[in-house]
Write an enzyme that holds these catalytic residues in place. Structure first.
Site, PDB file in Angstrom:
ATOM      1  N   ALA A  80       0.820  -1.215   0.000  1.00  0.00           N
ATOM      2  CA  ALA A  80       0.000   0.000   0.000  1.00  0.00           C
ATOM      3  C   ALA A  80       0.853   1.264   0.000  1.00  0.00           C
ATOM      4  CB  ALA A  80      -0.937  -0.002   1.202  1.00  0.00           C
ATOM      5  N   THR A  81       2.049   1.208   0.562  1.00  0.00           N
ATOM      6  CA  THR A  81       2.922   2.383   0.553  1.00  0.00           C
ATOM      7  C   THR A  81       3.273   2.776  -0.873  1.00  0.00           C
ATOM      8  OG1 THR A  81       3.846   2.021   2.758  1.00  0.00           O
ATOM      9  CG2 THR A  81       5.205   3.249   1.207  1.00  0.00           C
ATOM     10  N   GLN A 188      -6.661  -0.711   5.604  1.00  0.00           N
ATOM     11  CA  GLN A 188      -7.304  -1.243   6.810  1.00  0.00           C
ATOM     12  C   GLN A 188      -8.782  -1.553   6.596  1.00  0.00           C
ATOM     13  OE1 GLN A 188      -5.761  -2.008   9.580  1.00  0.00           O
ATOM     14  NE2 GLN A 188      -3.828  -0.897   9.494  1.00  0.00           N
ATOM     15  N   SER A 208      -3.474  -3.396   0.486  1.00  0.00           N
ATOM     16  CA  SER A 208      -2.349  -4.138   1.046  1.00  0.00           C
ATOM     17  C   SER A 208      -2.771  -5.573   1.330  1.00  0.00           C
ATOM     18  CB  SER A 208      -1.878  -3.478   2.343  1.00  0.00           C
ATOM     19  OG  SER A 208      -0.941  -4.286   3.020  1.00  0.00           O
ATOM     20  N   CYS A 333       4.644   1.997  11.354  1.00  0.00           N
ATOM     21  CA  CYS A 333       5.498   2.780  10.460  1.00  0.00           C
ATOM     22  C   CYS A 333       6.132   3.958  11.175  1.00  0.00           C
ATOM     23  CB  CYS A 333       4.686   3.278   9.270  1.00  0.00           C
ATOM     24  SG  CYS A 333       3.992   1.943   8.279  1.00  0.00           S
TER      25      CYS A 333
END
Length: 394
Positions: A80-81, A188, A208, A333
């Site tokens: 996802a980043t 999420q 993600s 993170c």
């Protein structure tokens, strides 16, 4: 209290990452070793490559189906980043003529916050919205921030520290009123709130695998197939993924993500019912201890994430006292920082309470025994840390 003995340590940090479901691991194993389907899915000159490509495309459809999307709208990433980076930077660079203005919030995931900050250094302008104490951005707030040159709005579906849920359909509608595109980080959200990119009007969505019982190192970006939604590649070399993301695809990870998302689509409601029961049990148990506040607890939030402030107790000290219980002080993170969570401060939590906060997050494999053990350890630790020092000890 249940008599079943939990497995130790008790893991209550599902928002940081989830264990890979055994059924997902079994699918991944098919694409790893010499007697399996290990070929490069881009190798179209032989059957082994075709079979690997078939696995990738099946997973693409499974991810798309979970969003009510077209499989051609799913672009594989490393997580996802990367998807957030591709969505924001790739879109803003490709659409300069639409405008140089981006709207986001101060409590987004760091992958969005830091990317937006980097875009400011490139000459783009960013408006940073501040949420209410419920951790949410309202459509009215967004409307006041919109401008004629706003190209993109990026607001997450579910906050990773608070569990607060934005009304992304209403927010997307406001963005579209002004001719802007709408992106949402939904790392999420899969299996936890309903997602329908068509009905909700989503143009870009970051996903993600490892937040949904899949493997780490793989994710995806949903990109609406529409002439107005253009994304410039950040990684070049080979033109894979319709030119948006080059690189050899990790078949085993992608197949695992597909299976994980299919399971979340099938079992998400049952998972959430199970987790909601655990959350209720946890909150009822913790209510016996005073001086505890549920951060952003007055709004709509998913049951699997509970962020609590323990008045008068240092969060790091409490974390160290919770032997055999794995929780966090905030986002994984940002765990190296000794400063209070920027998300909590952004949601209006006083600094003293932000420093005394812990995030508890539950999942598919959490049991009542885990909750009861955690409650016992937590209550003992809080009592010990709040106990007055013996006379003459200072």
């Amino acid at each position: 209290m249940t008599d079943v003995t939990p497995s130790l340590p008790v893991y209550l940090d599902y928002a940081a990452t989830t264990p890979v479901d055994d059924r997902v691991a079994a699918v991944m194993q098919r694409y790893l070793t010499v007697d399996q389907l290990y070929a490069n899915p881009a190798s179209r000159s032989h059957m082994l490559g075709w079979q690997a490509e078939q696995a990738v495309e099946q997973a693409r459809r499974q991810v798309a189906d979970s969003l009510h999307a077209d499989p051609r709208e799913i672009v594989w990433t490393s997580g996802a980043t990367e998807a957030d980076n591709l969505a924001l930077t790739g879109f803003m660079r490709a659409n300069r003529e639409r405008g140089m203005h981006l709207v986001t919030s101060i409590i987004e995931h760091k992958a969005v916050v830091d990317t937006a900050s980097a875009l400011e250094l490139e000459g783009f302008e960013v408006t940073w919205l501040t949420p209410g104490t419920d951790g949410c951005i309202t459509p009215e707030q967004l409307r006041h921030a919109m401008r004629d040159d706003t190209a993109l709005v990026s607001l997450m579906a579910v906050n990773n520290e608070l569990g607060s849920v934005n009304d992304i359909a209403a927010l997307a509608a406001v963005a579209h009123e002004f001719g802007a595109a709408f992106h949402s980080d939904a790392a999420q959200a899969i299996g936890r709130i309903p997602l329908d990119v068509e009905a909700q009007g989503i143009d870009l969505m970051s996903l993600s695998a490892h937040k949904a019982y899949g493997p780490k190192g793989v994710g995806a970006l949903y990109v609406r197939r529409h002439p107005d939604i253009r994304v410039e590649a950040l990684i070049h070399g080979g033109g894979h993924e319709r030119g948006m993301r080059s690189g050899t695809l990790p078949t085993h990870q992608i197949a695992g993500m597909g299976k994980a998302f299919a399971l979340m689509a099938q079992e998400g409601d049952a998972d959430q019912a199970h987790i909601a029961g655990l959350a209720e049990r946890f909150m009822a148990g913790i209510a016996q201890t005073g001086g505890i506040y549920h951060n952003a607890g007055d709004g709509h939030h998913v049951p699997n994430i509970i962020n609590l402030a323990f008045d008068g107790i240092d969060g790091e000290s409490l974390l160290m006292a919770l032997r055999d219980v794995a929780v966090s002080t905030g986002s994984a993170c940002n765990s190296a920082s000794v400063d209070p969570s920027y998300v909590l401060l952004g949601a209006g939590v006083p600094r003293s309470l932000a420093l005394s906060s812990l995030r508890f997050s539950f999942g598919r494999f959490t049991t009542e025994a885990d909750i009861d053990h955690a409650l016992g350890v937590l209550q003992h630790a809080v009592s010990g840390l709040r106990a007055p020092a013996p006379a003459g000890s200072g």
